[in-house]
Scaffold this motif. Sequence first.
Motif, short mmCIF file in Angstrom:
data_model
loop_
_atom_site.label_atom_id
_atom_site.label_comp_id
_atom_site.label_asym_id
_atom_site.label_seq_id
_atom_site.Cartn_x
_atom_site.Cartn_y
_atom_site.Cartn_z
N ALA A 282 91.13 -17.65 2.33
CA ALA A 282 90.81 -16.22 2.39
C ALA A 282 91.56 -15.53 3.53
O ALA A 282 92.01 -14.38 3.40
CB ALA A 282 89.30 -16.03 2.56
N ARG A 283 91.73 -16.25 4.65
CA ARG A 283 92.43 -15.66 5.78
C ARG A 283 93.94 -15.67 5.55
O ARG A 283 94.65 -14.79 6.07
CB ARG A 283 92.05 -16.38 7.06
N GLN A 284 94.43 -16.61 4.76
CA GLN A 284 95.84 -16.56 4.36
C GLN A 284 96.12 -15.26 3.59
O GLN A 284 97.12 -14.57 3.85
CB GLN A 284 96.18 -17.76 3.48
N SER A 285 95.26 -14.96 2.65
CA SER A 285 95.42 -13.75 1.86
C SER A 285 95.32 -12.50 2.73
O SER A 285 96.12 -11.57 2.62
CB SER A 285 94.34 -13.71 0.77
N MET A 286 94.36 -12.50 3.64
CA MET A 286 94.12 -11.33 4.47
C MET A 286 95.29 -11.06 5.41
O MET A 286 95.70 -9.91 5.61
CB MET A 286 92.83 -11.54 5.28
N VAL A 287 95.87 -12.12 5.98
CA VAL A 287 96.97 -11.92 6.92
C VAL A 287 98.24 -11.51 6.20
O VAL A 287 99.09 -10.80 6.76
CB VAL A 287 97.19 -13.18 7.80
N ILE A 288 98.42 -11.93 4.94
CA ILE A 288 99.56 -11.47 4.15
C ILE A 288 99.45 -9.96 3.92
O ILE A 288 100.43 -9.20 4.06
CB ILE A 288 99.65 -12.21 2.80
N ARG A 289 98.25 -9.49 3.56
CA ARG A 289 98.05 -8.05 3.40
C ARG A 289 98.34 -7.32 4.71
O ARG A 289 99.01 -6.27 4.71
CB ARG A 289 96.60 -7.76 2.96
N TYR A 290 97.86 -7.86 5.81
CA TYR A 290 98.06 -7.26 7.11
C TYR A 290 99.56 -7.17 7.42
O TYR A 290 100.06 -6.14 7.89
CB TYR A 290 97.34 -8.11 8.17
N TRP A 291 100.28 -8.25 7.14
CA TRP A 291 101.73 -8.30 7.39
C TRP A 291 102.47 -7.25 6.55
O TRP A 291 103.33 -6.53 7.07
CB TRP A 291 102.23 -9.70 7.07
N LEU A 292 102.15 -7.16 5.28
CA LEU A 292 102.82 -6.20 4.40
C LEU A 292 102.57 -4.76 4.86
O LEU A 292 103.48 -3.92 4.84
CB LEU A 292 102.35 -6.38 2.96
N GLN A 293 101.35 -4.49 5.30
CA GLN A 293 101.06 -3.15 5.79
C GLN A 293 101.82 -2.85 7.07
O GLN A 293 102.32 -1.73 7.25
CB GLN A 293 99.56 -2.97 6.00
N LYS A 294 101.93 -3.82 7.96
CA LYS A 294 102.69 -3.62 9.19
C LYS A 294 104.16 -3.35 8.90
O LYS A 294 104.84 -2.66 9.67
CB LYS A 294 102.57 -4.85 10.11
N GLN A 295 104.65 -3.88 7.79
CA GLN A 295 106.05 -3.66 7.41
C GLN A 295 106.22 -2.45 6.48
O GLN A 295 107.31 -2.24 5.94
CB GLN A 295 106.59 -4.92 6.72
N ASP A 296 105.16 -1.65 6.33
CA ASP A 296 105.19 -0.47 5.45
C ASP A 296 105.65 -0.84 4.05
O ASP A 296 106.38 -0.07 3.39
CB ASP A 296 106.11 0.61 6.04
N ALA A 297 105.24 -2.01 3.59
CA ALA A 297 105.65 -2.49 2.27
C ALA A 297 104.63 -2.18 1.19
O ALA A 297 104.88 -2.44 0.01
CB ALA A 297 105.91 -4.00 2.33
N GLY A 298 103.47 -1.66 1.56
CA GLY A 298 102.45 -1.38 0.55
C GLY A 298 101.76 -2.66 0.11
O GLY A 298 102.22 -3.77 0.38
N LEU A 299 100.64 -2.49 -0.56
CA LEU A 299 99.86 -3.64 -1.01
C LEU A 299 100.13 -3.92 -2.49
O LEU A 299 100.14 -3.00 -3.30
CB LEU A 299 98.36 -3.39 -0.80
#
Length: 361
Positions: A282-299
Amino acid sequence: MPDPLPSSQLGGFSPSPPLLEALNHHLSFKSGDSVAIALSGGADSAMLAVHAHIWASRRQVTLHFFHIHHGLQAIADQWQQHVHDLAVRLQRPCHSLRVQVQPRSLSADGMESAARDARYQGLAQLAQFVGLQHVLLAHHQDDQAETVLMRLLRGTGTTGLGAMAPHMQRDHLNYWRPWLDQPRARILQASDEFAAATAWHAVQDPTNINPDYTRGAVRDLLTPVLDARWPGWQSLLQRQAQLSRETQEVLDSVASQDWQTLESDEAGRSFSLSAWRQLEPARQSMVIRYWLQKQDAGLPTQARLAELLRQLRGVHAQGHDRNLIWKHGPHLIRCVRGRVQIEPVDLLNQNDGFKADQASE
């Protein structure tokens, strides 16, 4: 505190105490600050303009009105003049800009989304022209409840259920929504009283209740049923949005802590695959979302995210699987020498032997 405004401006109109108090509670601008109102001419934005006019006068805050002309309806020219008439009455500077709407598709919702993007771009241009960084938006409790409902029906997660934030940043601007806890009925009552006092009437946009649009369908088809069966449902969903935002803040904090363990590069564009695999699923998934948002890549959608996670969990431990390259909008995600990295999609044009995952988003 005595009202310093000439009575001729308001024709004897008395502002709504709850609407005025909401501005006091949610806004902290001081004397000399410059703020704009996004003013369409509808009841919501017009009443925000009127109440903000009173509020700003008492605090010596500089107030501007911004009007975006989308050019989508023949009557829009009249709306523009009507907005300027209100600005003249209140003796406030009003700046209008006509924008070109580029629809994303032929659907009504595609047009609505394109108009929204054009509106924000136009507001950013006007803010740069005037030289301010703060814009007030007239979204209210009913808008918020509709947004939560639509996102529930789309199957969104906690982030989406947070709906509209009281404050957000976009295009280097600060947007404020001080009326998210105010019911529209209160705003409409103030609009009617203002019209009776001044003979200035808010405009009516027919697309707001057009069932061809998703939000229009909610208002035209669902709201009457909900109002009859569950009175006050808007306040409950507005509360749900607030709780979802609080929950998301906690999740973001956890994801931020997890991110610190992933041995990211200085720009945050890559991280260690082996370190990421040490996290719970679950935290793998959450940190991927966090990373994509930090890179302005959208979800990505849930299905697309699940596929990315599956591939990352199955790739060789050292990240040597040269077939893993995952397309996400204008970005590529791939594994290189044990690191997961994000890069521009135009690298697809290079003959580097990688095979792109072209699954639809």
